[in-house]
Design a protein around this motif. Sequence first.
Motif, PDB file in Angstrom:
ATOM      1  N   ALA A 268      20.176  28.326  49.202  1.00 46.52           N
ATOM      2  CA  ALA A 268      21.163  28.930  50.146  1.00 46.52           C
ATOM      3  C   ALA A 268      22.457  29.012  49.628  1.00 46.52           C
ATOM      4  CB  ALA A 268      21.041  28.026  51.573  1.00 46.52           C
ATOM      5  N   VAL A 269      23.001  27.957  49.049  1.00 44.16           N
ATOM      6  CA  VAL A 269      24.466  28.116  48.483  1.00 44.16           C
ATOM      7  C   VAL A 269      24.354  29.273  47.344  1.00 44.16           C
ATOM      8  CG1 VAL A 269      26.021  26.802  47.058  1.00 44.16           C
ATOM      9  CG2 VAL A 269      24.528  25.724  48.749  1.00 44.16           C
ATOM     10  N   ALA A 270      23.567  29.504  46.802  1.00 48.04           N
ATOM     11  CA  ALA A 270      23.438  30.433  45.538  1.00 48.04           C
ATOM     12  C   ALA A 270      23.649  31.715  46.244  1.00 48.04           C
ATOM     13  CB  ALA A 270      22.211  30.517  44.824  1.00 48.04           C
ATOM     14  N   MET A 271      22.902  32.223  47.431  1.00 44.61           N
ATOM     15  CA  MET A 271      22.880  33.443  48.153  1.00 44.61           C
ATOM     16  C   MET A 271      24.421  33.609  48.808  1.00 44.61           C
ATOM     17  SD  MET A 271      20.118  35.179  47.731  1.00 44.61           S
ATOM     18  CE  MET A 271      19.999  36.379  49.298  1.00 44.61           C
ATOM     19  N   ALA A 272      24.852  32.302  49.399  1.00 43.73           N
ATOM     20  CA  ALA A 272      25.984  32.437  49.933  1.00 43.73           C
ATOM     21  C   ALA A 272      27.102  32.838  48.628  1.00 43.73           C
ATOM     22  CB  ALA A 272      26.565  31.341  50.685  1.00 43.73           C
ATOM     23  N   ALA A 273      27.051  32.063  47.530  1.00 46.07           N
ATOM     24  CA  ALA A 273      28.039  32.408  46.568  1.00 46.07           C
ATOM     25  C   ALA A 273      27.777  33.950  46.184  1.00 46.07           C
ATOM     26  CB  ALA A 273      27.853  31.458  45.360  1.00 46.07           C
ATOM     27  N   PHE A 274      26.533  34.262  45.876  1.00 46.81           N
ATOM     28  CA  PHE A 274      26.354  35.717  45.619  1.00 46.81           C
ATOM     29  C   PHE A 274      26.999  36.817  46.486  1.00 46.81           C
ATOM     30  CE2 PHE A 274      24.232  39.904  45.620  1.00 46.81           C
ATOM     31  CZ  PHE A 274      24.066  40.328  44.451  1.00 46.81           C
ATOM     32  N   ASP A 275      26.780  36.719  47.701  1.00 47.87           N
ATOM     33  CA  ASP A 275      27.511  37.594  48.710  1.00 47.87           C
ATOM     34  C   ASP A 275      28.849  37.517  48.698  1.00 47.87           C
ATOM     35  OD1 ASP A 275      24.925  38.100  49.880  1.00 47.87           O
ATOM     36  OD2 ASP A 275      25.068  36.976  51.362  1.00 47.87           O
ATOM     37  N   ALA A 276      29.585  36.105  48.460  1.00 44.77           N
ATOM     38  CA  ALA A 276      30.983  36.083  48.450  1.00 44.77           C
ATOM     39  C   ALA A 276      31.758  36.951  47.324  1.00 44.77           C
ATOM     40  CB  ALA A 276      31.440  34.481  48.465  1.00 44.77           C
ATOM     41  N   ILE A 277      31.138  36.846  46.183  1.00 47.25           N
ATOM     42  CA  ILE A 277      31.494  37.245  45.166  1.00 47.25           C
ATOM     43  C   ILE A 277      31.145  38.935  45.269  1.00 47.25           C
ATOM     44  CG2 ILE A 277      31.157  37.834  42.736  1.00 47.25           C
ATOM     45  CD1 ILE A 277      30.449  34.843  42.474  1.00 47.25           C
ATOM     46  N   ALA A 278      29.868  39.315  45.564  1.00 49.66           N
ATOM     47  CA  ALA A 278      29.744  40.750  45.889  1.00 49.66           C
ATOM     48  C   ALA A 278      30.727  41.458  46.809  1.00 49.66           C
ATOM     49  CB  ALA A 278      28.347  40.779  45.914  1.00 49.66           C
ATOM     50  N   GLY A 279      30.831  40.810  47.751  1.00 45.81           N
ATOM     51  CA  GLY A 279      31.633  41.585  48.731  1.00 45.81           C
ATOM     52  C   GLY A 279      33.155  41.703  48.202  1.00 45.81           C
ATOM     53  N   ARG A 280      33.688  41.039  47.105  1.00 43.84           N
ATOM     54  CA  ARG A 280      34.943  41.468  46.559  1.00 43.84           C
ATOM     55  C   ARG A 280      34.851  42.202  45.254  1.00 43.84           C
ATOM     56  NH1 ARG A 280      34.836  36.747  48.947  1.00 43.84           N
ATOM     57  NH2 ARG A 280      36.611  35.888  50.073  1.00 43.84           N
ATOM     58  N   LEU A 281      33.437  43.003  45.078  1.00 45.45           N
ATOM     59  CA  LEU A 281      33.626  43.883  43.940  1.00 45.45           C
ATOM     60  C   LEU A 281      34.100  45.181  44.555  1.00 45.45           C
ATOM     61  CD1 LEU A 281      30.100  43.354  42.318  1.00 45.45           C
ATOM     62  CD2 LEU A 281      32.256  42.210  41.667  1.00 45.45           C
ATOM     63  N   LEU A 282      35.228  45.276  44.367  1.00 44.59           N
ATOM     64  CA  LEU A 282      36.209  46.525  44.751  1.00 44.59           C
ATOM     65  C   LEU A 282      37.235  46.898  43.705  1.00 44.59           C
ATOM     66  CD1 LEU A 282      36.813  45.747  48.487  1.00 44.59           C
ATOM     67  CD2 LEU A 282      35.489  47.632  47.623  1.00 44.59           C
ATOM     68  N   PRO A 283      37.368  47.976  43.473  1.00 40.91           N
ATOM     69  CA  PRO A 283      38.698  48.383  42.443  1.00 40.91           C
ATOM     70  C   PRO A 283      39.995  47.552  42.920  1.00 40.91           C
ATOM     71  CG  PRO A 283      37.391  50.318  43.223  1.00 40.91           C
ATOM     72  CD  PRO A 283      36.996  49.290  44.067  1.00 40.91           C
ATOM     73  N   GLY A 284      40.441  47.114  41.877  1.00 43.56           N
ATOM     74  CA  GLY A 284      41.702  46.390  42.122  1.00 43.56           C
ATOM     75  C   GLY A 284      41.499  44.924  42.158  1.00 43.56           C
ATOM     76  N   THR A 285      40.256  44.134  42.256  1.00 47.89           N
ATOM     77  CA  THR A 285      40.040  43.072  42.601  1.00 47.89           C
ATOM     78  C   THR A 285      40.398  42.279  41.192  1.00 47.89           C
ATOM     79  OG1 THR A 285      38.383  43.296  44.331  1.00 47.89           O
ATOM     80  CG2 THR A 285      38.482  41.128  43.042  1.00 47.89           C
ATOM     81  N   SER A 286      40.738  41.208  41.176  1.00 49.12           N
ATOM     82  CA  SER A 286      41.141  40.392  39.812  1.00 49.12           C
ATOM     83  C   SER A 286      39.849  39.435  39.423  1.00 49.12           C
ATOM     84  CB  SER A 286      42.392  39.749  39.843  1.00 49.12           C
ATOM     85  OG  SER A 286      42.081  38.363  40.623  1.00 49.12           O
ATOM     86  N   ALA A 287      39.480  38.990  38.426  1.00 48.80           N
ATOM     87  CA  ALA A 287      38.318  38.075  37.741  1.00 48.80           C
ATOM     88  C   ALA A 287      39.002  36.868  38.539  1.00 48.80           C
ATOM     89  CB  ALA A 287      38.491  37.952  36.313  1.00 48.80           C
ATOM     90  N   ARG A 288      40.238  36.533  38.689  1.00 48.88           N
ATOM     91  CA  ARG A 288      40.608  35.281  39.419  1.00 48.88           C
ATOM     92  C   ARG A 288      39.868  35.028  40.659  1.00 48.88           C
ATOM     93  NH1 ARG A 288      43.777  31.566  37.353  1.00 48.88           N
ATOM     94  NH2 ARG A 288      44.547  33.161  35.705  1.00 48.88           N
ATOM     95  N   ASP A 289      40.238  36.339  41.452  1.00 46.60           N
ATOM     96  CA  ASP A 289      39.553  36.459  42.884  1.00 46.60           C
ATOM     97  C   ASP A 289      38.085  36.036  43.049  1.00 46.60           C
ATOM     98  OD1 ASP A 289      42.252  37.002  43.899  1.00 46.60           O
ATOM     99  OD2 ASP A 289      41.903  39.240  43.703  1.00 46.60           O
ATOM    100  N   LEU A 290      37.666  36.976  41.949  1.00 45.82           N
ATOM    101  CA  LEU A 290      35.991  36.612  41.897  1.00 45.82           C
ATOM    102  C   LEU A 290      35.707  35.121  41.665  1.00 45.82           C
ATOM    103  CD1 LEU A 290      34.676  39.646  39.735  1.00 45.82           C
ATOM    104  CD2 LEU A 290      34.810  39.498  42.046  1.00 45.82           C
TER     105      LEU A 290
END
Length: 384
Positions: A268-290
């Motif tokens: 459940a934590v892995a899925m939540a982490a995946f969603d949190a990261i994937a939701g930020r995969l947008l142009p301009g997002t930094s590696a630090r944000d991920l």
Amino acid sequence: MTEQSLFSAAEMGRRRTAFAAELDRAGVSFGLVYGANRSGSAVSWLTGWPVTREALLVAGQDPADDVLLVSFFNHVPQARRLSAARVEPAGPSPVATALDLIAARDRSPGLPGRIGVAGALPFGQYRLLAGQIPEVADLNPAYTRLRLVKSAEEVAALRRGAALSDAAIEAIAEALRPGATDHEILARAEQAYVARGGMHHIHYLGVTAMDKPAVAVPAQWPTGRVIGHRDVVTCEISAAAAPEYAGQVLRTFTVGAPPAALYADLHAVAMAAFDAIAGRLLPGTSARDLAAAGTAVIGEAGFTGIDDLVHGFGGGYLPPVVPAPGRETPAGDFTLAAGMTLVVQPNVVTADGRAGVQTGELLLVTESGPERLHAFPRGLHQVG
């Protein structure tokens, strides 16, 4: 893989033009592009030849003069059928042969004072080169930059690699039964993509007892472990449509029983982490944000990780590389752009490092957010 190129002449020309611009930027008239032992993505990217024993591309300002030097005489005939560049035998020393070609071609007397290199040139070959060339320029960072944003044809090849990888993991899910060995499971995976024209990239499998775990991340080599009732299996699967054009899909399975409470929580934590990261995969997002998005979810749950959370893919293990919680912080100035492809792959592990799950897959960054390249269902799967 058939002997018809997966990529058009226009696509190969685009790559070569981009590489020529990097030669100009580095102030070199020639670049040596090296690969060996089925490794060396720059050679295949620029020529279409999947590296076997050794291959060295001599690339000058005019692509029409490129020569690909291929080791082992019996590899030369097929290289000539596949390569966009002229192919010649490499001889006992690829670098020595390359320097002879450059000396014969260069209009100025002697060898040039500066040559660029891309690829992991062995020490002996480098010493030979540096002994005759006053300055050797490192083209590897420039080559990596060229691979970050994918062309339309490259994305199409990665979609094909993702489909092949999905076929492999479907075969794994069907084969995971008590009594089968990890060797047998991986043989089924290989058969699934090889029969469809796919190429090997990686297939990692981690097997442990759910009630007494001792493996927290997929293993790189099979051991002959026999699958048992109530085992947990984690896997990382990449089959390729062409060298370096592979999908990557990571999943966790339980065998013959639903997940125990610990594994349900980890996943459940892995899925939540995946969603949190994937939701930020947008142009301009930094590696630090991920990094912040993933580590916050995992850390707040009291878990940690072993494998990297995110990495670029399709042309190598590319930036941005976002490490697991507790490891070094990635460079904050790397930002995403549309057309990049990344694997988001949270590996969520207990503090003692004995139990873990992994989930994730290859995603395409678009202006409107991430696009899935895989079709295999998400989630933790019960099999057997």
